[in-house]
Design a protein around this motif. Structure first.
Motif, PDB file in Angstrom:
ATOM      1  N   CYS A   6      41.561 -34.689  61.036  1.00 20.84           N
ATOM      2  CA  CYS A   6      40.768 -34.221  59.709  1.00 20.84           C
ATOM      3  C   CYS A   6      39.573 -33.689  60.566  1.00 20.84           C
ATOM      4  O   CYS A   6      38.862 -34.188  61.477  1.00 20.84           O
ATOM      5  CB  CYS A   6      40.319 -35.321  58.923  1.00 20.84           C
ATOM      6  N   CYS A   9      36.754 -36.154  59.624  1.00 18.66           N
ATOM      7  CA  CYS A   9      36.851 -37.560  60.108  1.00 18.66           C
ATOM      8  C   CYS A   9      37.385 -37.882  61.201  1.00 18.66           C
ATOM      9  O   CYS A   9      37.426 -39.017  61.792  1.00 18.66           O
ATOM     10  CB  CYS A   9      37.493 -38.088  58.866  1.00 18.66           C
ATOM     11  N   HIS A  59      42.712 -34.111  53.242  1.00 20.47           N
ATOM     12  CA  HIS A  59      42.639 -35.457  53.637  1.00 20.47           C
ATOM     13  C   HIS A  59      42.463 -36.785  52.433  1.00 20.47           C
ATOM     14  O   HIS A  59      41.606 -37.131  52.155  1.00 20.47           O
ATOM     15  CB  HIS A  59      41.313 -35.706  54.673  1.00 20.47           C
ATOM     16  N   CYS A  63      38.212 -38.205  53.256  1.00 15.63           N
ATOM     17  CA  CYS A  63      37.108 -37.736  52.582  1.00 15.63           C
ATOM     18  C   CYS A  63      37.556 -36.695  51.576  1.00 15.63           C
ATOM     19  O   CYS A  63      36.574 -36.144  50.832  1.00 15.63           O
ATOM     20  CB  CYS A  63      36.487 -36.798  53.748  1.00 15.63           C
TER      21      CYS A  63
HETATM   22 ZN    ZN Z   1      38.750 -36.441  56.348  1.00  9.65          ZN
END
Ligand code: ZN
Length: 93
Positions: A6, A9, A59, A63
């Protein structure tokens, strides 16, 4: 199971992600001007290349943000990830 990175993330398990189809599809400027066949082509027809393919992913279990990725359809390997709104990067397949 593989990791998908991601952009916000970092690497996470692929089960956290949701596939969103082909990236960079332009919505028609004037949808009402399209024939039924042209509209059906926009809605249902997608590229199906053998090799690098630009896709939208979210995601979903993290998130919840969307991003684009270039994935090799032969190996499932993610070659690049990049934010929405950016052009697909050149990648070596
Ligand atoms: Zn994410």
């Amino acid at each position: 199971m593989q990791l998908i990175t991601c952009p916000w993330c970092g690497p996470r398990e692929e089960v956290e992600f949701h596939y969103g189809g082909q990236a960079h599809l332009a919505y028609p400027d004037d949808p009402a001007a399209l024939s039924d066949e042209e509209w059906a082509h926009f809605v249902f027809f997608r590229d199906n290349p053998k090799g690098p393919f630009a896709e939208r992913w979210s995601h979903a279990a993290g998130c919840r943000r969307w991003f684009n990725a270039v994935r090799d359809t032969r190996t499932y390997e993610f070659l690049a990830v990049y934010p929405m709104g950016q052009s697909a990067p050149e990648v070596a397949s």
